[in-house]
Design an enzyme around this catalytic site. Structure first.
Site, PDB file in Angstrom:
ATOM      1  CE  LYS A   1      -2.869   2.132   3.287  1.00 17.73           C
ATOM      2  NZ  LYS A   1      -3.348   3.489   2.775  1.00 17.73           N
TER       3      LYS A   1
ATOM      4  N   GLY B   1     -10.614   8.599   5.570  1.00 16.21           N
ATOM      5  CA  GLY B   1     -11.790   9.352   5.763  1.00 16.21           C
ATOM      6  C   GLY B   1     -12.968   9.160   5.848  1.00 16.21           C
TER       7      GLY B   1
ATOM      8  CB  THR C   1      -9.510   6.905  12.250  1.00 14.73           C
ATOM      9  OG1 THR C   1      -8.187   7.040  11.829  1.00 14.73           O
ATOM     10  CG2 THR C   1      -9.663   7.851  13.490  1.00 14.73           C
TER      11      THR C   1
ATOM     12  N   GLY D   1      -8.386   9.897   8.844  1.00 11.44           N
ATOM     13  CA  GLY D   1      -8.606  10.275  10.287  1.00 11.44           C
ATOM     14  C   GLY D   1      -9.679  11.366  10.466  1.00 11.44           C
TER      15      GLY D   1
END
Ligand SMILES: CC(=O)[C@@H](O)[C@H](O)COP(=O)(O)O
Length: 260
Positions: free
Chosen positions: A96, A185, A207, A157
């Site tokens: 990634k 997000g 997150t 986040g």
């Protein structure tokens, strides 16, 4: 099933391994998410403050595919070096790829990203690039050889959800043969469902689960949302329209009038 570089998976929810209150909660949340792919940073902050083997034992117990990432890398050189280290450590050609433009926004450096992706692909890597929703950047990544493209929904986040739906929709339409993943997000299961309703093959998040009051329950909620969004896409969502259309068509004489 969803395909990543010719490997098939039933889960469309990829999940991160950072920020959990404890290693045990991380493990339980990943199980509840049903994720078969987890991303791990070489420069990760350790879950629950524990270091060393404990973290890796927990990951091994999960029997998942590890997708190493280059989180925190700010230059092409740093990202390429980190990817090579990850290949040695994890024995995988998957990476990634993150090249971050600046620490305040964690926005991808898309110029560096394309360069790093091209370099790594020439070296035999299978690259999962974390990018913005820009169509031009996505096309350059595909030209470089990426078979997976991972645009953000919003900054990492931020939990804002999909901020540029039209651009994500365009990417799906223009890159029908590429595995598309919304990465970063997402703040709520409904955001993940929206991504899958747009035809995205999968979502990647961290997150919103790790920082939930109950990460395990939240992971399960995201799992259901991803499944629901994908099922809805497969079923064929109707287009929104500007005018009313009766869902109960009214034709002829009312029944009560006819029998009176
Ligand atoms: C774990 C990871 O790779 C993150 O960089 C990823 O982009 C997820 O973002 P969120 O934490 O916003 O879900």
């Amino acid at each position: 099933m969803v395909s990543f570089y010719d490997r098939e998976f039933s889960s469309r929810l990829l999940i991160g391994t950072a920020l959990y209150p404890s290693p045990k909660i991380m493990q339980d949340a990943i199980r509840a998410a049903g994720s078969q792919i987890v991303t791990v940073s070489l420069r990760r902050e350790t879950a629950g403050g524990k270091t060393g083997d404990a973290f890796w034992s927990l990951i091994r117990e999960l029997d998942v595919t590890v997708l190493p990432n280059t989180a925190g890398c700010k230059t092409v050189r740093e990202a390429v070096t980190t990817a090579k280290l990850a290949r040695e450590l994890f024995g995988t050609s998957w990476i990634k790829l993150e090249v971050i433009a600046d620490n305040d926004t964690l926005q991808p450096d898309v110029v560096g990203l394309v360069e790093a992706a091209a370099t790594l692909i020439k070296d035999g890597f299978e690259v999962f690039p974390y990018c913005t929703e820009d169509i031009g950047v996505a096309m350059r990544l595909v030209e470089a050889g990426c078979k997976v493209v991972m645009p953000w929904a919003a900054p990492i986040g931020s939990a804002k959800g999909i901020t540029n739906r039209d651009a994500l929709k365009l990417l799906r339409e223009r890159l029908p043969d590429i595995t598309l993943v919304v990465d970063a997000g997402l703040g709520a299961p409904s955001h993940a469902a929206q991504a899958c309703e747009l035809g995205y093959d999968a979502v990647l998040l961290n997150t919103a689960v790790a920082k939930a009051a109950d990460p395990v329950v939240m992971a399960g909620a995201f799992r259901l949302a991803v499944e629901a969004g994908h099922s809805a896409y497969e079923a064929g969502l109707m287009e929104a329209r500007d005018f009313a259309s009766p869902s109960t068509p009214v034709v002829g004489t009312p029944f009560w009038h006819a029998v009176s």
